[in-house]
Motif scaffolding. Structure first.
Motif, PDB file in Angstrom:
ATOM      1  N   VAL A   1       2.329  -6.697   2.614  1.00  0.00           N
ATOM      2  CA  VAL A   1       1.403  -5.590   2.340  1.00  0.00           C
ATOM      3  C   VAL A   1       1.868  -4.832   1.102  1.00  0.00           C
ATOM      4  CG1 VAL A   1       0.386  -3.472   3.243  1.00  0.00           C
ATOM      5  CG2 VAL A   1       0.847  -5.386   4.782  1.00  0.00           C
TER       6      VAL A   1
ATOM      7  N   ARG B   1      -0.293  -2.370  -0.259  1.00  0.00           N
ATOM      8  CA  ARG B   1      -0.786  -1.009  -0.008  1.00  0.00           C
ATOM      9  C   ARG B   1      -1.468  -1.010   1.360  1.00  0.00           C
ATOM     10  NH1 ARG B   1      -5.389   0.978  -3.755  1.00  0.00           N
ATOM     11  NH2 ARG B   1      -6.590  -0.280  -2.340  1.00  0.00           N
ATOM     12  N   ASP B   2      -1.064  -0.081   2.221  1.00  0.00           N
ATOM     13  CA  ASP B   2      -1.674   0.023   3.544  1.00  0.00           C
ATOM     14  C   ASP B   2      -3.094   0.565   3.431  1.00  0.00           C
ATOM     15  OD1 ASP B   2       0.474  -0.882   5.106  1.00  0.00           O
ATOM     16  OD2 ASP B   2       1.464   1.072   4.973  1.00  0.00           O
TER      17      ASP B   2
ATOM     18  N   GLU C   1      -6.832  -2.376   2.744  1.00  0.00           N
ATOM     19  CA  GLU C   1      -5.446  -2.840   2.608  1.00  0.00           C
ATOM     20  C   GLU C   1      -5.372  -3.868   1.482  1.00  0.00           C
ATOM     21  OE1 GLU C   1      -2.497  -4.253   5.929  1.00  0.00           O
ATOM     22  OE2 GLU C   1      -3.835  -5.901   5.390  1.00  0.00           O
TER      23      GLU C   1
ATOM     24  N   ALA D   1      -2.939  -6.914   0.292  1.00  0.00           N
ATOM     25  CA  ALA D   1      -1.811  -7.704   0.790  1.00  0.00           C
ATOM     26  C   ALA D   1      -1.838  -9.111   0.210  1.00  0.00           C
ATOM     27  CB  ALA D   1      -1.858  -7.767   2.312  1.00  0.00           C
TER      28      ALA D   1
END
Length: 147
Positions: free
Chosen positions: A60, A62-63, A76, A78
């Motif tokens: 990931v 960025r969440d 998200e 990923a």
């Protein structure tokens, strides 16, 4: 008109049929390999790795951001390397299978083109060329031995 005539020659020669058959068999083969990897190879591999599901593996970057209503406002980001691993396994199985099939076809072709092999019927053109070669060798030997 010239384009239509060329297309007709292409279709009549069998190239189009060979391509269509190859595409249909390739699509069916792709489905077979996909099922083989996902339903046969991956479950034991997952079991050996303590229940790890490779399809869900990702890094990931960025969440996802969820607002107070529970809606995702930012998706998200990923890198899904698990799917890459499965696809690579697909590729290896397809490559190995194609290699084995081509190797078998080449072996059969060599047997069919060998004029001395009486088990497999030799095509007439190969048989005639073989006879011509033998006659030329015989003629050369006679010319060499002539004083």
């Amino acid at each position: 008109m010239k384009f239509l005539r060329e297309f007709k020659e292409f279709a009549v020669k069998g190239n189009m049929m060979d391509m269509a058959i190859g595409i249909i068999i390739g699509a069916a083969f792709n489905k077979l390999i996909d099922v083989l990897v996902k339903k046969v190879f991956m479950p034991p591999l997952s079991l050996m790795t303590d229940g790890l599901n490779f399809q869900d593996k990702k890094y990931v970057l960025r969440d996802a951001i969820i607002n107070s209503n529970g809606e995702i406002t930012v998706q998200e980001v990923a890198i899904e390397y698990g799917i890459l691993f499965e696809t690579f396994l697909d590729f290896l199985i397809v490559g190995l299978t194609v290699f084995i099939v081509v190797k078998g076809m080449n072996r059969l072709r060599k047997k069919a083109q060998d004029p001395k092999n009486k088990v497999v019927a030799t095509p007439k053109d190969i048989e005639l060329l073989s006879q011509l070669t033998e006659l030329m060798e015989e003629q050369n030997n006679l010319l060499k031995n002539k004083p």
